[in-house]
Scaffold this motif. Structure first.
Motif, PDB file in Angstrom:
ATOM      1  N   THR A  79      51.188  57.977  17.430  1.00 43.55           N
ATOM      2  CA  THR A  79      51.814  57.326  18.347  1.00 43.55           C
ATOM      3  C   THR A  79      50.859  56.824  19.610  1.00 43.55           C
ATOM      4  OG1 THR A  79      51.704  59.571  19.772  1.00 43.55           O
ATOM      5  CG2 THR A  79      53.526  59.429  18.086  1.00 43.55           C
ATOM      6  N   ARG A  81      50.941  57.417  22.463  1.00 45.13           N
ATOM      7  CA  ARG A  81      50.535  58.332  23.241  1.00 45.13           C
ATOM      8  C   ARG A  81      49.158  59.180  22.793  1.00 45.13           C
ATOM      9  NH1 ARG A  81      54.158  62.289  26.267  1.00 45.13           N
ATOM     10  NH2 ARG A  81      52.856  63.089  27.980  1.00 45.13           N
ATOM     11  N   GLN A  82      49.188  59.581  21.619  1.00 45.07           N
ATOM     12  CA  GLN A  82      47.668  59.890  20.835  1.00 45.07           C
ATOM     13  C   GLN A  82      46.816  58.595  20.762  1.00 45.07           C
ATOM     14  OE1 GLN A  82      49.942  60.578  16.891  1.00 45.07           O
ATOM     15  NE2 GLN A  82      49.379  62.932  17.287  1.00 45.07           N
ATOM     16  N   GLY A  85      45.573  58.831  24.295  1.00 44.92           N
ATOM     17  CA  GLY A  85      44.720  60.056  24.637  1.00 44.92           C
ATOM     18  C   GLY A  85      43.256  60.158  23.989  1.00 44.92           C
TER      19      GLY A  85
END
Length: 323
Positions: A79, A81-82, A85
């Motif tokens: 994703t 977000r991953q 991160g």
């Protein structure tokens, strides 16, 4: 209204917002590269890497994994977000050749401490054996393996000796990333390597004398394990555990099973057993689980790497007719 005059203002506002976001992210870590709770922010690509990070890092790390339990890691899609991160991680542990999406994201992350486990041991090529020691290719002309661009087999964690080598390399890399806790990382590494060495001894002893040395699996993930303990892996249809075997391959496997007194077709926990059951029905063989340990779920025959590997040993001993 002159829309063109608004563009610089919007762009500037966006830049400020991004800057504030970056400052917020930076404030979550201190100057030593730790989160505010004092722990190293570690990202692991999938379970075998997660296990190493948790066992060696101990109380000094906070580990997150990119591959959720029950997800087949080879086809993982990250994703946004991953991916974002990864840039905030203090330390990333992954295994190149297993998950292309992870390989690309790590490369672009800019993280300071990234460790590719495949560089901590020696990789080899393994294919689907034909029974006479030669590899054979599938109908498209490709070897039944997957890995980096050189075609190396990445399943190193299924060989306890190689996994111990990787563990030692991870320990040293954590010492460099977080020198303040180097002594603890060394202690934890030694303890883990001791457990893995004991596992290796159990495999050597348990598989020393068997009625057959050949095993059949839907997933050609056990090349290193087979080579380490003098066994022959026969993959049904290469690396895809759910691929339907061709009639020709079924006939070939049937002949191999008969010649080598094979009793069992192995399938895995994270994929359908359809292929194994199809072959078992057509050849009169039994089915059982041989777990490639790409993830731990409530269906796993063990709570962690050591437990599942011992269950795999018991399954192999039964199928091979260990004496």
């Amino acid at each position: 209204m002159n829309v063109s005059r608004l563009i610089p203002t919007v762009t500037l506002a966006g830049a400020v917002a991004l800057g504030l976001t970056a400052l917020t992210a930076c404030s979550s870590s201190n100057a030593a590269g730790h989160k505010d709770d004092g722990k190293l922010n570690v990202v692991a690509s999938f379970y075998p890497m997660q296990f190493l990070a948790e066992q060696i890092g101990g109380k000094h790390v906070s580990v997150t994994t990119l591959t959720k339990p029950g997800v087949e890691p080879h086809d993982l899609e990250l994703t946004p977000r991953q991916i974002g991160g990864l840039a905030d991680a203090d330390y990333i542990l992954y295994l190149k050749g297993i998950q292309p999406a992870v390989d690309d994201a790590v490369l672009q992350s800019g993280a300071k401490h990234t460790v590719d486990a495949s560089k901590l041991t020696t990789l080899e090529r393994h294919g689907t054996e034909t029974g006479d020691g030669h590899e054979h290719a599938d109908e498209h002309g490709h070897d039944h393996d997957h890995g980096d661009e050189a075609g190396a087999d990445p399943h190193i964690w299924l060989d306890p000796v190689k996994y111990a080598e990787v563990a030692k390399g991870v320990g040293k890399s954590l010492e460099k990333a977080d020198p303040g806790h180097a002594a603890d990382y060394r202690t934890n590494t030694d303890a883990l390597v001791g457990k893995i060495d004991a596992l290796n001894t159990a495999y050597e002893t348990g598989l020393k004398s068997t009625a057959t040395r050949t095993f059949i699996t839907t997933h050609s993930a056990f090349g290193y394990l087979a080579e380490r303990y003098g066994l022959t892996q026969e993959g049904i249809a290469g690396v895809d555990p759910e691929a339907e075997p061709s009639p020709a391959r079924i006939a070939e496997i049937h002949a191999i099973a008969k010649k080598n007194k094979v009793t069992t077709v192995f399938f895995e926990t994270l994929a359908s057993d359809r292929t194994a059951k199809t072959l078992a029905r057509d050849t009169g063989l039994k089915t059982d689980v041989l777990d490639p340990l790409e993830g731990i779920t409530d269906k796993s025959k063990g709570d962690d790497y050591i437990g599942v590997m011992r269950s795999n040993l018991a399954a192999l001993q039964k199928a091979l007719g260990a004496k």
